[in-house]
Design an enzyme around this catalytic site. Sequence first.
Site, PDB file in Angstrom:
ATOM      1  N   ALA A 268       0.820  -1.220   0.000  1.00  0.00           N
ATOM      2  CA  ALA A 268       0.000   0.000   0.000  1.00  0.00           C
ATOM      3  C   ALA A 268       0.849   1.263   0.000  1.00  0.00           C
ATOM      4  O   ALA A 268       0.315   2.378   0.036  1.00  0.00           O
ATOM      5  CB  ALA A 268      -0.932   0.003   1.211  1.00  0.00           C
ATOM      6  N   ASP A 269       2.165   1.135  -0.054  1.00  0.00           N
ATOM      7  CA  ASP A 269       3.055   2.289   0.025  1.00  0.00           C
ATOM      8  C   ASP A 269       2.819   3.258  -1.130  1.00  0.00           C
ATOM      9  O   ASP A 269       2.745   2.855  -2.301  1.00  0.00           O
ATOM     10  CB  ASP A 269       4.509   1.809   0.004  1.00  0.00           C
ATOM     11  N   ALA A 270       2.715   4.538  -0.802  1.00  0.00           N
ATOM     12  CA  ALA A 270       2.435   5.559  -1.818  1.00  0.00           C
ATOM     13  C   ALA A 270       3.549   5.648  -2.846  1.00  0.00           C
ATOM     14  O   ALA A 270       3.294   5.909  -4.031  1.00  0.00           O
ATOM     15  CB  ALA A 270       2.224   6.908  -1.143  1.00  0.00           C
ATOM     16  N   GLY A 271       4.795   5.436  -2.406  1.00  0.00           N
ATOM     17  CA  GLY A 271       5.913   5.504  -3.338  1.00  0.00           C
ATOM     18  C   GLY A 271       5.870   4.418  -4.392  1.00  0.00           C
ATOM     19  O   GLY A 271       6.209   4.657  -5.569  1.00  0.00           O
TER      20      GLY A 271
ATOM     21  N   TRP B 221      11.269   2.740  -5.467  1.00  0.00           N
ATOM     22  CA  TRP B 221      11.515   3.981  -4.728  1.00  0.00           C
ATOM     23  C   TRP B 221      12.649   4.774  -5.369  1.00  0.00           C
ATOM     24  O   TRP B 221      12.577   5.992  -5.508  1.00  0.00           O
ATOM     25  CB  TRP B 221      11.845   3.669  -3.279  1.00  0.00           C
TER      26      TRP B 221
END
Length: 295
Positions: free
Chosen positions: A250-253, A290
């Site tokens: 779910a990481d935005a990056g 990232w």
Amino acid sequence: MQWKDKQTYLEAGCPSHFRFDETLVFLKRSDQEILHLVKGRTVFKALRVEEDVVVFSVTEEDGKLYIQFLNGKFDKAIKDFVADYVTKWFDLERDVEPFYQLAQQDPYLKDLVKTYSVGIPDLFEAFVWAIAGQQINLSFAYTLKRRFVERFGEKLDWEGETYWIFPQPAVIADVNIEIVRDLQFSSRKAEYVLDIAKKMRDGTLSLQELEEKSYPELKKALLSIRGIGAWTADYVLMKYFQMPNAFPIADAGIHQALKQQLGWKLTVEEIAELARGWAGWEAYATIFLWRSLYE
């Protein structure tokens, strides 16, 4: 990884996949960082090792990494501690060649692969950084970490530079929550950090017990800790435990990087399907997604 002792410094040959300059890109990504200092191609850092504070530098030359001890002569036990720290910090022991072979065939990763990985070898630091970064942007997360370290960490002035050491759990376990909130931690985040500090100080959150668990058991154990959700658990699994299959999906990056690659936003379910080809190496895929955002 074998380090050779040459009086005031240690040297070791770099793994074939390791690129020190890419590591420096990551280490220099924020001017709010105060736990290490980068000058040219050298990283400077201070660590507390029991009763000693060690200031050391790490650089690379001709395929070798060099650790130099700058503020005194230290015994083998301390040198070994620092060598182990650097090995884990730069993820030097894992053979990642299978991941690079996979990535070169992957349509989403083949143009992104940069050979580096940086961990967080202090479990409490990993917890605090992950909790601080929940649902805020990276810049403000660094601001919170800097305030936290400056308020509770240990400071050493040496040869015109200031070095900071991340606080140990015992230092803040009994701190009033309002002091942490004054740093602009939310009430919940302040509670979570103090609760983990108390558990680590009292031994109810035992590193030894955690390290003995398999990946599924370890993730379950982390999720049972108040304030640790799926994203935070996977981040700690990546950065401290260096589990290659940890995946903060779910990481935005991750979402932003894939949107840049594809031109449209994916759902979590679509990312999970896409990532089936990364099985066993999801953490490394995350690191390079990232990295693509720094360009």
